[in-house]
Design a protein around this motif. Structure first.
Motif, PDB file in Angstrom:
ATOM      1  N   UNK A   1      22.736  56.452  29.994  1.00 58.72           N
ATOM      2  CA  UNK A   1      22.140  55.200  30.629  1.00 58.72           C
ATOM      3  C   UNK A   1      22.514  53.977  30.295  1.00 58.72           C
ATOM      4  N   UNK A   2      23.072  53.931  28.719  1.00 59.03           N
ATOM      5  CA  UNK A   2      23.545  52.640  28.410  1.00 59.03           C
ATOM      6  C   UNK A   2      24.435  52.753  27.532  1.00 59.03           C
ATOM      7  N   UNK A   3      25.467  52.193  27.701  1.00 57.79           N
ATOM      8  CA  UNK A   3      26.571  52.378  27.156  1.00 57.79           C
ATOM      9  C   UNK A   3      27.056  51.076  26.289  1.00 57.79           C
ATOM     10  N   UNK A   4      27.714  51.102  24.948  1.00 51.61           N
ATOM     11  CA  UNK A   4      27.952  49.825  24.209  1.00 51.61           C
ATOM     12  C   UNK A   4      29.617  50.051  24.064  1.00 51.61           C
ATOM     13  N   UNK A   5      30.231  48.892  24.275  1.00 45.83           N
ATOM     14  CA  UNK A   5      31.682  48.853  24.092  1.00 45.83           C
ATOM     15  C   UNK A   5      31.891  48.028  22.889  1.00 45.83           C
TER      16      UNK A   5
ATOM     17  N   UNK B   1      37.313  45.287  29.480  1.00 44.79           N
ATOM     18  CA  UNK B   1      36.431  44.889  30.563  1.00 44.79           C
ATOM     19  C   UNK B   1      36.712  45.371  31.997  1.00 44.79           C
ATOM     20  N   UNK B   2      37.965  46.182  32.176  1.00 47.36           N
ATOM     21  CA  UNK B   2      38.252  47.081  33.145  1.00 47.36           C
ATOM     22  C   UNK B   2      37.321  48.249  33.117  1.00 47.36           C
ATOM     23  N   UNK B   3      37.188  48.634  31.923  1.00 47.40           N
ATOM     24  CA  UNK B   3      36.166  49.916  31.742  1.00 47.40           C
ATOM     25  C   UNK B   3      34.834  49.749  32.428  1.00 47.40           C
ATOM     26  N   UNK B   4      34.448  48.347  32.006  1.00 47.03           N
ATOM     27  CA  UNK B   4      32.993  48.159  32.286  1.00 47.03           C
ATOM     28  C   UNK B   4      33.052  47.894  33.803  1.00 47.03           C
ATOM     29  N   UNK B   5      34.137  47.489  34.553  1.00 46.44           N
ATOM     30  CA  UNK B   5      33.873  47.366  35.903  1.00 46.44           C
ATOM     31  C   UNK B   5      34.026  48.625  36.407  1.00 46.44           C
TER      32      UNK B   5
ATOM     33  N   UNK C   1      31.493  52.755  39.719  1.00 51.24           N
ATOM     34  CA  UNK C   1      31.085  54.196  39.823  1.00 51.24           C
ATOM     35  C   UNK C   1      29.756  54.675  39.569  1.00 51.24           C
ATOM     36  N   UNK C   2      29.270  54.094  38.705  1.00 50.58           N
ATOM     37  CA  UNK C   2      27.732  54.283  38.165  1.00 50.58           C
ATOM     38  C   UNK C   2      26.974  53.106  38.023  1.00 50.58           C
ATOM     39  N   UNK C   3      26.346  52.555  38.971  1.00 48.46           N
ATOM     40  CA  UNK C   3      25.683  51.325  39.068  1.00 48.46           C
ATOM     41  C   UNK C   3      24.289  51.403  38.243  1.00 48.46           C
ATOM     42  N   UNK C   4      23.845  52.411  37.823  1.00 51.47           N
ATOM     43  CA  UNK C   4      22.654  52.682  37.170  1.00 51.47           C
ATOM     44  C   UNK C   4      22.827  52.634  35.641  1.00 51.47           C
TER      45      UNK C   4
ATOM     46  N   UNK D   1      30.336  42.348  35.377  1.00 44.97           N
ATOM     47  CA  UNK D   1      28.986  42.371  34.961  1.00 44.97           C
ATOM     48  C   UNK D   1      28.600  43.246  33.906  1.00 44.97           C
ATOM     49  N   UNK D   2      28.305  42.399  32.777  1.00 40.88           N
ATOM     50  CA  UNK D   2      27.741  43.323  31.384  1.00 40.88           C
ATOM     51  C   UNK D   2      27.117  42.547  30.711  1.00 40.88           C
ATOM     52  N   UNK D   3      26.377  43.004  29.711  1.00 40.92           N
ATOM     53  CA  UNK D   3      25.634  42.099  28.578  1.00 40.92           C
ATOM     54  C   UNK D   3      26.522  41.825  27.430  1.00 40.92           C
ATOM     55  N   UNK D   4      26.964  40.801  27.423  1.00 38.22           N
ATOM     56  CA  UNK D   4      27.925  40.369  26.556  1.00 38.22           C
ATOM     57  C   UNK D   4      27.281  39.796  24.994  1.00 38.22           C
TER      58      UNK D   4
END
Lengths: 918, 168
Positions: free
Chosen positions: A245-249, A272-276, A281-284, A309-312
């Protein structure tokens, strides 16, 4: 034409492009790949930044046309490349022009008969660990659906030679016994295009890589989310298969640290590309990105970062802790507060280095690069490298589809399913499986003297691949019996299409070796000197009085030494007697690729030159600031003014540098790339001349990517103070009684620093050249949203444009350093040579053509053609097609009121007749 | 908070003083990534334990604030931040360097000062009483005598005696 050979080691994106460019220069190329399949790292990536497009479709048509049966680019395949997979170079002997490259080709265990039917994989009882998908696969394996070559491979380390696969294989394709082959390849040139090596992150114990199953690296994540992973795009975390549900990069893992001090350049954009990809694919799923400096500096990079769109979180986490459910607890500091946050999956953005091969350095052997590069730059490097190989002139060819009064048409059936169609002769041959079957087919056709034929097969891909380059594709129509519900009906339709084929004949026209370069900056001079050295007549047009462009303002390099690169280029261009039109502008350009007429205006005089190609090296302009009291207080200067005026720093006490002035803001969301390096260069200079001076660099993200990270480190160690400020809270410069004061908010303290400097230096960066718009209109090419030139593809075609005779070099493409600009100039020169060598000599089948008898010369087709491939021939007043440029899109066919425009092989009349039967 | 730090009032040579002190060599490598700030095991319960902020203060030259900062004494030297630091700042050793500079410059935390006074006056941290020697004798150990003068000489040589305020 004398054939010469070149060897390219490595079949990643750089190796492939090196090979393609060498083919265009007239070489026969052997590409040597260590892995069982070609494509390198690119195969593992689904999307590429910064356009979120799939990269493989940019490459497939070039090396394997049979895969792309519906792609309009299928006609661009390059002949003359042989791929040696599972092969490694063990030694190189000899000299340039006469190398003997020793290669060991490992036994694959599966021969060319393999049709990748997967029966062997089903029965194989043994498993191996796949370094492609990072999971277990069978010992007989294929990495992913679209492999090239499309054969299975046996991992002999895991195989027990039980023979089960041999039993089930219907094609007799498996050879369990077999030896590695030793080959000696003769080559005139050898190019090394090494791949990147991911760093083993297990040394970062506190992040738990290799200990906690849900801590993975960025390539593993890329595979995990990929549609062609065995999970089929369903995101399942490794420990329990649950959807996170929540992924950290986490950025800078395995780079910018003690063990690996350099920056890996690509991981910020990659993450950034992976976040996009994840958001798409997985908006949730909620992504968090932990970074130190967001190095989104590439073309379009900053805009890409801003729209992600991510929490930076601007911090490097301290550690990762696993709980009993496999969830991961991250410890970090955000906005000065200590925080703990739970994640389901942690992705470490793994640092990379180039796997530099061992070889003797000598003339004729070239290494493309030694640091990790993004796709765009690696392609530029590959073009620049192939410039070194001399161009082998190609012979002119004629386009032919024989003119005959009557054609004999037959049906060739390989399936045994075809009944009698009209009155056509049916020739039965065995299914097309290997090269010998094609020989049989050709023999039969000659025997029965058949001109055109309908080919009925059970595997269209394989048939097309076998026939490619051996039979003129205009002479047959292919029917896939497995895909047609009514084979007879389909055969009939195909026959009708053949019946109305229109014969064409065209004459190739080789262009003159004459090129115009617009702009005499570092990139333009690099193009001019490179081309002139290869015997091309070059005209350089420069708006200003002198050569050098913006490069003349650069006095010192990063090491503080005098910058001599530009001087050398100017000397070279002068020595080669390249005509340089200074104080001149391009007034007008008319014509088509291979034949442009350029009007050059110098003062009141106009001069006309006739050229075949044009290189735009218009450069960029410095940003003229108005912020931070620039122009109002003489103590506020730009970095460039500081460098040029050679200001005495002995008496300076405090200097403040402000980064991102006029760059990376709402008005201009582009990183100018050079300004961080300029600031560090000048800071180091000040510190060297006057160690007591205090230098504050107010920055947002330090863009010292790649090896230039060492200068950032050196500047810190010399005592330069770096203060990060936020975009929304920029520094404030005020003046009181002649005294400057700079206020900046320090996020670590959450307090304002107040500095009284003797000098404020603004790092102003660059803006696109204002003349770009006019030129783009003149040449029918487009500008990107930021005002730089667009190339055919932002990633995969970084030099050529929609106008086939126009090429871009240097900062006209996007902001870059002088070294990069010079390299891109060399790359553009290389592509110009390729263009001059190939234009008008390649036989193309998928193009539009003109039935001149019915053409009225109305020019409607010329107007609609998006590629400028058509023109009206002035003597005959009929439309002509430049076959090298036509992409067979069909717009002209739709626009033509008289029906004279048609696509070869897709003649309107034939299609209409075929349709009328439905 | 919008407090303003006037950098002209700070000591710009402090950072060089620190890198020349054994243990402080790595200071300027810091790029303020925040790994140390989240590494400190005490940080979770006490906001004062913030190595990044302290390093920042040193680099900016906030000498007085640093040398009087309790954190440099409170740090127990667990080496977690030092081990994880990606730039090899050597934070734990830096703390030692800062304490040494503090002492040289005449700063000492009150708790250390109290301990020093004991050692200076008694030759040891705990006073030796008759009771101790009785106990030792009972267990067959030799009698101890306080060595005050030698310790005093040592402390004077080390430059620590200046902190001692007890009447002799």
């Amino acid at each position: 034409m004398a054939t010469k050979n070149a060897v390219v080691v490595g079949s990643g994106i750089a190796g492939l492009n090196t090979a393609f460019s060498l083919v265009e220069k007239g070489y026969t190329v052997k590409v040597i790949e260590k892995k069982p399949y070609i494509g390198g790292k690119l195969r593992q990536l689904d999307w590429q930044f910064p356009n979120d497009a799939c990269g493989m479709c940019q490459m497939y048509p070039l090396y394997d046309p049979s895969f792309c049966d519906t792609c309009i680019r299928r006609g661009v395949a390059k002949d003359g490349i042989e791929f040696l997979t599972l092969s490694e170079v063990t030694g190189i002997e000899g000299e340039k022009g006469n190398f003997k490259v020793k290669v060991i080709k490992k036994h694959r265990g599966v021969n060319e008969n393999c049709t990748a039917c997967a029966k062997c994989e089903e029965v194989c009882p043994e498993y191996r660990f796949s370094d492609f998908n990072y999971i277990k696969t069978k010992a007989i394996y294929k990495d992913y659906p679209r492999n090239f070559p499309n054969l299975y491979t046996i991992d002999f380390e895991a195989c027990t030679k039980c023979g089960k696969c041999v039993e089930v294989c219907p094609e007799d394709a498996i050879e369990l016994e077999g030896k590695d082959e030793e080959l000696i390849i003769e080559a005139d040139y050898v190019f090394f295009a090494p791949g990147i090596k991911e760093r083993d992150l297990s040394y970062l114990k506190e992040f738990g890589y290799g200990i906690y199953p849900n801590v993975i690296n960025s390539t593993q994540f890329e595979r995990l989310i990929s549609g062609n992973h065995p999970n089929k795009g369903e995101l399942k975390r490794p420990s329990d298969g649950k959807k996170p549900k929540k992924i950290a990069f986490i950025q800078c893992m395995g780079s910018r640290d003690r063990q690996n001090p350099d920056c890996s350049s690509i991981c910020c954009m990659f993450a950034l590309k992976e976040v996009r990809l994840l958001r798409e694919y997985h908006e949730d799923i909620e992504p968090w990105v932990f970074y130190m400096d967001m190095r989104a500096y590439t073309k379009g990079g900053y805009r890409y970062f801003k729209t992600t769109d991510a929490h930076f979180v601007n911090a490097r986490p301290a550690k990762v802790e696993e709980d009993e459910n496999g969830n991961l607890l991250l410890y970090f500091e955000e906005n000065g507060k200590f925080r703990k946050e739970e994640f389901d999956l942690v992705v470490l953005s793994v640092g990379t280095s180039v796997d530099i091969p061992q070889f003797e350095q000598k003339d004729g052997i070239y290494l493309l690069y030694d640091t990790p590069l993004e796709i765009r730059k690696s392609i530029i490097s590959s073009y620049a490298a192939t410039f070194e190989a001399e161009v082998l002139e190609k012979d002119e060819k004629e386009y032919t589809f024989p003119l005959k009064d009557e054609y004999s048409i037959a049906v060739v059936d390989t399936t045994g399913k075809v009944e009698k169609v009209q009155n056509l002769k049916v020739i039965e041959i065995p299914p097309l499986r290997k090269n010998e079957d094609v020989v049989t087919l050709l023999g039969k056709l000659a025997e029965e003297s058949v001109d055109l034929f309908v080919l009925v097969v059970d595997d269209r891909f394989m048939a097309e691949r076998l026939l490619a380059g051996r039979i003129n594709p205009l002479t047959y129509e292919i029917i896939d019996a497995m895909r047609e519900s009514d084979v007879k009906f389909a055969t009939e339709r195909a026959y009708l299409k053949l019946k109305y084929r229109v014969p064409v004949k065209g004459k190739a026209r080789k262009p003159q070796k004459e090129v115009l370069v617009i702009g005499a900056g570092p990139a333009g001079l690099s193009v001019a000197s490179s081309l002139a050295r290869r015997g091309v007549r070059v005209h350089v047009v420069e708006k200003k009085e002198n050569m050098g462009g913006e490069g003349i303002h650069i006095k010192r390099d990063m090491d503080g030494k005098d910058e001599t690169l530009l001087e050398e280029l100017v000397k070279e261009v002068t020595d080669l007697r390249v005509p340089v039109y200074t104080n001149s502008v391009v007034k007008n350009i008319r014509g088509i690729p291979g034949d442009y007429v350029v009007e050059i205006q110098k003062g009141n005089e106009n001069e006309f030159v006739n050229v075949s190609a044009i290189v735009l090296a218009t450069g960029a302009s410095p940003y003229a600031p108005s912020e931070y009291l620039y122009g109002k207080n003489e103590k506020v200067l730009t970095q460039r003014e500081f460098e040029e005026r050679e200001i005495d720093v002995k008496n300076l006490n405090t200097i403040v540098m402000i980064q991102c002035v006029g760059s990376r803001n709402e008005e201009y969301p582009v990183c100018s790339v050079v300004c961080c390096r300029d600031a560090i260069k000048n800071a180091l200079y000040i510190k060297e001349k006057n160690p007591d001076a205090e230098v504050y660099v107010l920055y947002r993200d330090m863009m010292t990517y790649g090896t230039s990270e060492k200068y950032y480190r050196e500047a810190r160690r010399k005592g330069v103070i770096f203060v990060r400020y936020a975009e929304e809270n920029p520094p404030v410069v005020t003046e009181e009684g002649g005294e400057l004061r700079v206020k900046v908010h320090d996020k670590i303290f959450d307090m304002d620093l107040s500095i009284v400097p003797d000098l404020v230096l603004l790092s102003t960066g660059m803006r696109p050249h204002e003349g770009n718009y006019e030129l783009s209109k003149m040449l029918g090419i487009s500008l990107d949203t930021d005002g730089y030139f667009n190339t055919l593809n932002i990633k995969f075609n970084p030099i050529q444009t929609k106008n086939a005779g126009v090429f871009i070099a240097g900062t006209a493409l996007s902001p870059m350093t002088m070294d990069e600009a010079v390299l891109s100039g060399k790359a553009a020169a290389s592509k110009v040579l390729d263009f001059l060598n190939n234009f008008g000599v390649n036989q193309r089948y998928r193009t539009s053509a003109v039935r001149e008898r019915v053409c009225a010369g109305c020019a409607l087709c010329v107007e609609v053609c998006p590629f400028e491939a058509r023109f009206i021939e002035e003597d005959e007043k009929v439309a002509k097609v430049i076959y090298d440029i036509c992409q067979a899109c069909g717009l002209c066919v739709a626009a033509c009121p008289s029906g004279s425009a048609f696509l070869l092989g897709e003649e309107t009349k034939g299609i209409m007749h075929a349709l009328s039967r439905i | 908070m919008s407090e303003v730090i006037d950098v002209s009032k700070l000591d710009r040579n402090f950072k060089y003083q620190v890198i020349n002190e054994p243990g402080g060599e790595g200071l300027l490598s810091c790029f303020a990534c925040g790994t140390c700030a989240a590494s400190c095991p005490v940080r979770e319960v006490d906001e004062r334990f913030n190595p990044r902020k302290l390093i920042r203060m040193v680099i900016l030259g906030m000498k007085d604030e640093v040398l009087q900062n309790e954190f440099i004494y409170l740090c127990s030297g667990c080496y977690l931040c030092q081990e994880r630091c990606p730039q090899d700042v050597g934070i734990t050793e830096l703390m030692t360097a800062l304490r040494n500079i503090a002492v040289k410059e005449g700063y000492l935390h009150p708790s250390f000062k109290a301990q020093l006074e004991f050692v200076y006056g008694l030759g040891r941290l705990y006073e030796l009483t008759e009771f101790d020697n009785k106990k030792r004798a009972k267990n067959g150990l030799p009698e101890l005598t306080p060595v005050v003068d030698e310790v005093k000489t040592l402390l004077k040589e080390a430059g620590l005696s200046k902190f001692v305020e007890v009447e002799e």
